[in-house]
Design a protein around this motif. Structure first.
Motif, PDB file in Angstrom:
ATOM      1  N   VAL A  86       7.211  17.668  27.418  1.00  0.00           N
ATOM      2  CA  VAL A  86       6.172  17.148  28.360  1.00  0.00           C
ATOM      3  C   VAL A  86       6.549  15.766  29.064  1.00  0.00           C
ATOM      4  O   VAL A  86       6.732  15.777  30.200  1.00  0.00           O
ATOM      5  CB  VAL A  86       5.023  17.481  27.741  1.00  0.00           C
ATOM      6  CG1 VAL A  86       4.240  17.166  28.920  1.00  0.00           C
ATOM      7  CG2 VAL A  86       4.430  18.958  27.534  1.00  0.00           C
ATOM      8  N   VAL A 244       6.863  23.436  32.578  1.00  0.00           N
ATOM      9  CA  VAL A 244       6.093  23.387  31.632  1.00  0.00           C
ATOM     10  C   VAL A 244       4.939  24.022  31.040  1.00  0.00           C
ATOM     11  O   VAL A 244       4.838  24.320  30.569  1.00  0.00           O
ATOM     12  CB  VAL A 244       6.789  22.010  31.253  1.00  0.00           C
ATOM     13  CG1 VAL A 244       6.202  21.467  30.088  1.00  0.00           C
ATOM     14  CG2 VAL A 244       8.010  21.599  31.146  1.00  0.00           C
ATOM     15  N   SER A 247       5.142  27.382  30.989  1.00  0.00           N
ATOM     16  CA  SER A 247       5.750  27.601  30.219  1.00  0.00           C
ATOM     17  C   SER A 247       4.541  27.649  28.260  1.00  0.00           C
ATOM     18  O   SER A 247       4.724  28.639  27.477  1.00  0.00           O
ATOM     19  CB  SER A 247       7.044  28.060  29.915  1.00  0.00           C
ATOM     20  OG  SER A 247       7.390  26.459  29.339  1.00  0.00           O
ATOM     21  N   TYR A 248       4.125  26.691  29.058  1.00  0.00           N
ATOM     22  CA  TYR A 248       2.836  26.035  27.633  1.00  0.00           C
ATOM     23  C   TYR A 248       1.928  27.070  27.624  1.00  0.00           C
ATOM     24  O   TYR A 248       1.132  27.532  26.372  1.00  0.00           O
ATOM     25  CB  TYR A 248       2.971  24.535  27.546  1.00  0.00           C
ATOM     26  CG  TYR A 248       3.040  23.723  26.404  1.00  0.00           C
ATOM     27  CD1 TYR A 248       4.255  23.681  26.716  1.00  0.00           C
ATOM     28  CD2 TYR A 248       2.543  23.010  25.663  1.00  0.00           C
ATOM     29  CE1 TYR A 248       5.293  23.087  25.948  1.00  0.00           C
ATOM     30  CE2 TYR A 248       3.287  22.252  25.082  1.00  0.00           C
ATOM     31  CZ  TYR A 248       4.991  22.107  25.022  1.00  0.00           C
ATOM     32  OH  TYR A 248       5.713  21.174  24.760  1.00  0.00           O
ATOM     33  N   GLY A 252       2.893  31.130  27.363  1.00  0.00           N
ATOM     34  CA  GLY A 252       2.407  31.701  25.569  1.00  0.00           C
ATOM     35  C   GLY A 252       1.242  32.379  25.744  1.00  0.00           C
ATOM     36  O   GLY A 252       0.438  32.491  24.423  1.00  0.00           O
ATOM     37  N   THR A 269      -2.867  22.500  18.084  1.00  0.00           N
ATOM     38  CA  THR A 269      -2.309  22.413  20.092  1.00  0.00           C
ATOM     39  C   THR A 269      -3.011  22.696  20.927  1.00  0.00           C
ATOM     40  O   THR A 269      -2.764  22.966  21.860  1.00  0.00           O
ATOM     41  CB  THR A 269      -1.154  24.477  19.281  1.00  0.00           C
ATOM     42  OG1 THR A 269      -2.286  25.608  18.981  1.00  0.00           O
ATOM     43  CG2 THR A 269      -0.539  24.340  18.568  1.00  0.00           C
ATOM     44  N   LYS A 273      -2.379  21.526  24.408  1.00  0.00           N
ATOM     45  CA  LYS A 273      -2.077  21.841  25.699  1.00  0.00           C
ATOM     46  C   LYS A 273      -3.112  21.152  26.548  1.00  0.00           C
ATOM     47  O   LYS A 273      -2.510  21.593  28.073  1.00  0.00           O
ATOM     48  CB  LYS A 273      -2.580  23.552  25.039  1.00  0.00           C
ATOM     49  CG  LYS A 273      -1.657  24.310  24.530  1.00  0.00           C
ATOM     50  CD  LYS A 273      -1.963  25.656  24.564  1.00  0.00           C
ATOM     51  CE  LYS A 273      -1.404  27.185  24.211  1.00  0.00           C
ATOM     52  NZ  LYS A 273      -2.379  27.764  23.736  1.00  0.00           N
ATOM     53  N   VAL A 276      -1.633  18.426  28.193  1.00  0.00           N
ATOM     54  CA  VAL A 276      -0.331  18.478  29.663  1.00  0.00           C
ATOM     55  C   VAL A 276      -1.358  18.986  30.338  1.00  0.00           C
ATOM     56  O   VAL A 276      -0.774  18.343  32.243  1.00  0.00           O
ATOM     57  CB  VAL A 276       0.469  19.598  28.791  1.00  0.00           C
ATOM     58  CG1 VAL A 276       0.879  19.850  30.150  1.00  0.00           C
ATOM     59  CG2 VAL A 276       0.712  19.381  27.469  1.00  0.00           C
TER      60      VAL A 276
END
Lengths: 306, 341
Positions: A86, A244, A247-248, A252, A269, A273, A276
């Motif tokens: 990140v 990113v 995909s995060y 996912g 997480t 997340k 981000v």
């Protein structure tokens, strides 16, 4: 005198005499509608911000997303800024945004001024040349082949150069330039100023509003670049932040959904997340309010004239 | 690279050439017969300013548009070392790619999905910014109006990745809504992965992102309506709804027509990123549109000529639609996107 009038007359008396006073029902509906509207935009932002700043326990107790904050826990941000994908992506995106906006603004302002003087050599032909891409989009497959054929793949130039001139922004800036009284420009020319000098010394200082707005448009589009990165950036360490984020959070998505039903501990997480997401939103939310007030002045005047 | 290109341009441009189509006649320059050399010396700086933009458009817009020609090739990316060589060595097959395309049920599925989504959004999305703009315009307090505008414009500046992320966080399987419903002992809705309601979902997302932004142009049009018309109508006894119907809406008509034309021209492009991002969660049946079709059947699989054919088909239909819509607008007495010169 004017101040006196303004003070005695509140907002109410801006209503013309002939207009009926609003009905209580209408007022109520309006208030509800606008409250829902504003909340609909701000509520998701709030939830995501709060979740990113919540501790593992708070998130677990809330069952995923946190609405009511219970203390501030910045561990998610510490995890992110400890380094990794990140941080690197934020750096790449910043680079793309800064370089891209600088190039795009320069190219657009120059072209807009070059096209803003009617009667200059080839004026109409050039204008048509610049406007046609507004109607005919560059098709995806040949665009991909051209960019890869130029050897731009896996470089930031693949993200920076192709969108470096947007016809819409060009039209807006050109329209604004044409709104500048031509007497001003003619007198500069009589005084011996070249076109470059006129642009730098007279036109640009008068055009701060439109430059700010168009600069925001460019900066946002460079910050938001996702699909071009999907096309042109294969190397993980060159991913911009949107890639990113995707995909995060989205790629996912499927394992995450099945994981939560089996009771796997996702909370830490989850905060990362959401952090981000916050970091992706933050630059936009930070810059936007300062430029938003120029929207009407900058864009509409430019667009209507164009 | 761009410098000689732009210098070649003006030589073709004769000063007394007819105006290119698509522009209203501008003020004719008074000095018609100035020699080219003099004009070049006078205007070279303006031309130099235009050059960088000229070059970028040449390389990244015009060259790809010309590159549509690979739709008529059996383009093989493995011939030669780079796309240029591959283009030079590939075989010409005429309309073969188009034949394959029109026989492909997946293509027609994508075509149908695209049209369905366009039609749906035309009915359920298009009027909303107009309504919102009228509502905002009628707010008396300008500070409150400014505040609301600031907030509702904001989502326009979020990327589709962010918007979809927000929706997943709010409505997804692990999102706030599912979480609340589970707590209340209900079976949570599966909004983000349901192909049947996908069309509603993408429309709601589009509304969330752009309804506020869409008001800008209508607010501008509203502010140009003459206030005296309202006063005169009120004096003649027209109530607020009659004024809305007879003054506000006709005042907005040119803008509405303009945006409708632009929307129709884009009928086959419904917003690419939004669909690519959600295609895997929902499934191809519901979420494949023409743009994602082009992507998946060309770049993702290496079948470039096929994707180029699909893209060219879409572009041609789009151009025909926009020209047709503009023509209809002219017949209805509106200005459209361009007027006849």
């Amino acid at each position: 005198m004017t101040t006196l009038i303004r003070r005695t007359s509140g907002n109410r008396s801006r209503r013309p005499v002939w207009q009926e006073p609003p009905t209580p029902l209408g007022q109520g509906l309006k208030a509800v509608a606008f409250t829902v509207l504003v909340a609909g935009v701000l509520f998701p932002l709030w939830v995501i911000l709060v979740t990113s700043l919540s501790s593992r326990e708070t998130i677990a107790r809330a069952g995923g997303m946190v609405v009511v904050p219970r203390g501030v826990d910045t561990s998610a941000y510490e995890t992110i800024f400890a380094g990794g994908a990140v941080t690197r992506a934020l750096w790449i995106s910043t680079l793309v945004t800064v370089i891209g906006t600088a190039i795009a603004l320069t190219v657009t302002v120059l072209a807009a001024y070059g096209l803003s003087r009617p009667g200059s050599l080839g004026h109409r032909w050039l204008l048509a040349y610049f406007l046609i891409p507004f109607l005919v989009y560059p098709p995806l497959v040949p665009r991909y082949l051209v960019v890869t054929g130029l050897g731009l793949k896996d470089t930031i130039w693949a993200l920076v150069l192709p969108p470096a001139i947007s016809v819409f922004n060009l039209v807006v800036v050109r329209g604004f330039f044409q709104g500048i009284p031509s007497e001003l420009l003619d007198s500069a020319r009589i005084d011996g100023a070249s076109d470059f000098r006129t642009l730098a010394r007279i036109v640009l200082p008068l055009s701060r509003a439109v430059i700010a707005v168009v600069g925001l448009f460019y900066a946002v589009s460079y910050w938001n670049v996702w699909f071009d990165a999907l096309l042109f950036i294969d190397r993980n360490d060159m991913y911009p932040i949107q890639r990113v984020l995707q995909s995060y959070l989205l790629a996912g998505q499927a394992p995450h959904t099945s994981g939560s039903s089996s009771g796997v501990t996702m909370p830490p997480t989850e905060a990362v997340k959401m952090a981000v997401v916050v970091l992706t939103v933050a630059p936009i939310v930070a810059v936007y309010p300062f430029i938003q007030r120029h929207f009407v002045k900058g864009v509409l005047i430019g667009a209507v004239k164009g | 690279m761009s410098e000689p290109a732009v210098l070649a341009g003006p030589e073709r441009a004769r000063p007394d050439a007819p105006a290119p189509p698509g522009r209203p006649p501008r003020r004719r320059p008074s000095r018609r017969r100035v020699p080219l050399r003099t004009r070049l010396r006078r205007d070279w700086q303006l031309l130099a300013m235009v050059a960088p933009g000229f070059g970028i458009l040449l390389v990244f817009s015009y060259l790809p548009i010309a590159g549509n020609i690979i739709a008529f090739q059996d383009y093989n990316p493995y011939l030669g070392d780079n796309p240029w060589q591959a283009f030079a060595h590939s075989d010409w097959i005429g309309f073969g790619q188009f034949q394959l395309l029109f026989d492909d049920p997946a293509f027609w599925d994508a075509f149908r999905n695209t049209l369905a989504i366009t039609a749906f959004q035309l009915v359920f999305f298009f009027p909303l910014p107009i309504l919102l703009a009228i509502g905002l315009h009628n707010l008396l307090s300008s500070r409150l109006r400014g505040l609301i505008q600031t907030v509702v414009y904001l989502p326009h500046f979020f990327s589709w990745v962010l918007v979809v992320t927000f929706f997943v966080a709010m409505l997804g399987g692990a999102g706030l809504l599912a979480q609340t419903m589970r707590e209340a002992g209900m079976q949570p809705w599966n909004v983000m992965t349901n192909p049947d309601t996908f069309i509603v979902l993408v429309t709601v997302e589009a509304v969330w992102k752009d309804v506020g932004w869409g008001t800008i142009v209508f607010l501008a049009a509203l502010s140009t309506i003459d206030q005296n018309l309202y006063e005169a109508a009120a004096a003649d006894g027209a109530g607020r709804w009659r004024r809305l119907w007879h003054i506000t809406l006709p005042g907005l008509r040119p803008v509405i027509v303009l945006l409708l034309i632009l929307r129709l021209g884009d009928a086959l492009s419904v917003g690419f990123e939004q669909f690519l991002l959600q295609r895997d969660a929902v499934g191809r049946q519901a979420a494949e549109v023409l743009d994602t079709f082009v992507y998946h059947f060309s770049i993702a699989t290496g079948n470039y000529g096929y994707g180029a054919a699909a893209g060219l088909f879409k572009a041609v239909i789009g151009l025909v639609l926009i020209l047709a819509a503009n023509r209809v607008a002219h017949m209805l007495g509106e200005r459209g996107i361009y007027s006849k010169s």
